[in-house]
Design an enzyme around this catalytic site. Structure first.
Site, PDB file in Angstrom:
ATOM      1  N   GLU A 164      -0.903  -2.582  -5.907  1.00  0.00           N
ATOM      2  CA  GLU A 164      -1.373  -3.945  -5.665  1.00  0.00           C
ATOM      3  C   GLU A 164      -2.632  -3.879  -4.803  1.00  0.00           C
ATOM      4  O   GLU A 164      -2.555  -3.513  -3.618  1.00  0.00           O
ATOM      5  CB  GLU A 164      -0.290  -4.778  -4.974  1.00  0.00           C
ATOM      6  CG  GLU A 164       0.972  -4.938  -5.804  1.00  0.00           C
ATOM      7  CD  GLU A 164       2.114  -5.618  -5.063  1.00  0.00           C
ATOM      8  OE1 GLU A 164       3.077  -6.041  -5.726  1.00  0.00           O
ATOM      9  OE2 GLU A 164       2.045  -5.728  -3.809  1.00  0.00           O
TER      10      GLU A 164
ATOM     11  N   HIS B 254      -2.377  -5.568  -1.186  1.00  0.00           N
ATOM     12  CA  HIS B 254      -1.221  -5.307  -0.320  1.00  0.00           C
ATOM     13  C   HIS B 254      -1.530  -4.187   0.674  1.00  0.00           C
ATOM     14  O   HIS B 254      -1.819  -3.062   0.286  1.00  0.00           O
ATOM     15  CB  HIS B 254      -0.038  -4.929  -1.216  1.00  0.00           C
ATOM     16  CG  HIS B 254       1.250  -4.676  -0.503  1.00  0.00           C
ATOM     17  ND1 HIS B 254       2.359  -5.462  -0.690  1.00  0.00           N
ATOM     18  CD2 HIS B 254       1.621  -3.714   0.375  1.00  0.00           C
ATOM     19  CE1 HIS B 254       3.354  -4.992   0.034  1.00  0.00           C
ATOM     20  NE2 HIS B 254       2.930  -3.921   0.695  1.00  0.00           N
TER      21      HIS B 254
ATOM     22  N   ARG C 263       6.904 -12.400   5.974  1.00  0.00           N
ATOM     23  CA  ARG C 263       7.685 -13.096   4.943  1.00  0.00           C
ATOM     24  C   ARG C 263       9.156 -13.092   5.348  1.00  0.00           C
ATOM     25  O   ARG C 263       9.746 -12.024   5.515  1.00  0.00           O
ATOM     26  CB  ARG C 263       7.516 -12.395   3.598  1.00  0.00           C
ATOM     27  CG  ARG C 263       8.233 -13.051   2.423  1.00  0.00           C
ATOM     28  CD  ARG C 263       8.025 -12.219   1.158  1.00  0.00           C
ATOM     29  NE  ARG C 263       6.611 -12.027   0.872  1.00  0.00           N
ATOM     30  CZ  ARG C 263       6.137 -11.094   0.049  1.00  0.00           C
ATOM     31  NH1 ARG C 263       6.963 -10.253  -0.566  1.00  0.00           N
ATOM     32  NH2 ARG C 263       4.839 -10.985  -0.159  1.00  0.00           N
TER      33      ARG C 263
ATOM     34  N   ASP D  83      -1.116  -9.532   2.596  1.00  0.00           N
ATOM     35  CA  ASP D  83      -1.739  -9.618   1.279  1.00  0.00           C
ATOM     36  C   ASP D  83      -3.067 -10.336   1.466  1.00  0.00           C
ATOM     37  O   ASP D  83      -3.090 -11.495   1.908  1.00  0.00           O
ATOM     38  CB  ASP D  83      -0.863 -10.404   0.300  1.00  0.00           C
ATOM     39  CG  ASP D  83       0.433  -9.684  -0.032  1.00  0.00           C
ATOM     40  OD1 ASP D  83       0.475  -8.442   0.063  1.00  0.00           O
ATOM     41  OD2 ASP D  83       1.407 -10.364  -0.392  1.00  0.00           O
TER      42      ASP D  83
ATOM     43  N   HIS E 104       6.944  -6.945   4.253  1.00  0.00           N
ATOM     44  CA  HIS E 104       6.431  -8.181   4.838  1.00  0.00           C
ATOM     45  C   HIS E 104       7.404  -8.752   5.870  1.00  0.00           C
ATOM     46  O   HIS E 104       6.966  -9.379   6.838  1.00  0.00           O
ATOM     47  CB  HIS E 104       6.210  -9.225   3.747  1.00  0.00           C
ATOM     48  CG  HIS E 104       4.966  -9.022   2.941  1.00  0.00           C
ATOM     49  ND1 HIS E 104       3.724  -9.474   3.328  1.00  0.00           N
ATOM     50  CD2 HIS E 104       4.775  -8.422   1.732  1.00  0.00           C
ATOM     51  CE1 HIS E 104       2.823  -9.182   2.406  1.00  0.00           C
ATOM     52  NE2 HIS E 104       3.438  -8.531   1.425  1.00  0.00           N
TER      53      HIS E 104
END
Length: 237
Positions: free
Chosen positions: A216, A219, A104, A156, A149
């Site tokens: 999460e 994740h 990301r 994810d 990320h």
């Protein structure tokens, strides 16, 4: 090793990873994924399913996220190799991964922070964070000013079941990017099948070196990270 011990170990490693994230990494001057040395997962696993929602308006911000030019999954080479290994193993068992996010860009993380600080944009509250006030997203650990990320070692993912060359997503108890306690990997109130699906994913990812973030279920961070002190800001796609 008991389930309780496994959970405690995963939490300890996840907290250690968070400590790395708390230290501001150096942002690489690379201008492209090639310059950054990132690998697109489909070069190693051509059939892997990508559902990169940040390249679309189907995400908690309600619009495509800056930095996502196209739906793609870039990772550092050892991480991409490990994720491809998970996919191969799951396929042999009649399952498969559904990838929601990989590397990301730093600019995308900054866009998330700006969104979280805008009290007026709540278009996805009913579906993404119905029980959490938007002003609490930082404090509750769902939005952060820096993300693992961006170091290209975190993914994810969801789990699918495959039959006759067709794969369908399994019920994981919540959708991806649901902000709330029900998304915690070991959340109470899940059905036996939802619990089993989460544990199957945890075990498959752990076998290749990925550690789950307990808040999460989707994740995972590859450990040890290949380069925990470098973040990237090249576009995805």
């Amino acid at each position: 090793m008991t389930t309780r011990t496994c959970t405690s170990l995963a939490l300890a490693i996840a907290l250690a990873a968070s400590a790395h994230a708390a230290e501001a990494p150096t942002v690489s001057p690379a201008r492209s994924s090639a310059e950054a040395g990132l690998v697109e997962i489909r070069t190693l696993s051509p059939g892997i399913a990508l559902d990169i929602r940040y390249a679309t308006d189907n995400n908690f911000t309600g619009r495509p996220v800056p930095g996502y030019v196209a739906p793609a999954c870039y990772l550092l080479p050892p991480v991409a190799d490990a994720l491809a290994k998970v996919e191969r193993q799951l396929r042999s068992q009649g399952h498969a991964l559904q990838v929601h996010d990989c590397y990301r860009p730093v600019r995308s993380v900054q866009a998330f922070v700006a969104w979280a600080r805008d009290p007026h944009e709540t278009s996805r509250k009913a579906t993404q964070y119905p029980d959490v006030d938007k002003s609490r997203l930082f404090a509750e650990g769902y939005i952060a000013e820096r993300s693992g990320h961006s170091r290209a070692a975190t993914v994810d993912v969801g789990l699918m079941q495959c039959a006759s060359e067709r794969c369908t997503p399994l019920d994981m108890g919540t959708d991806f990017d649901f902000f709330g306690k029900r998304a915690h990997t070991a959340a109470d109130g899940l059905t036996p099948s939802q619990q089993a699906n989460r544990q199957r994913l945890v075990q498959a990812m752990a076998a290749a070196g990925f550690v789950n973030y307990p808040q999460e279920w989707w994740h995972y961070t590859f450990q040890p990270e290949p380069d925990p002190h470098t973040a990237y800001d090249v576009p995805v796609g």
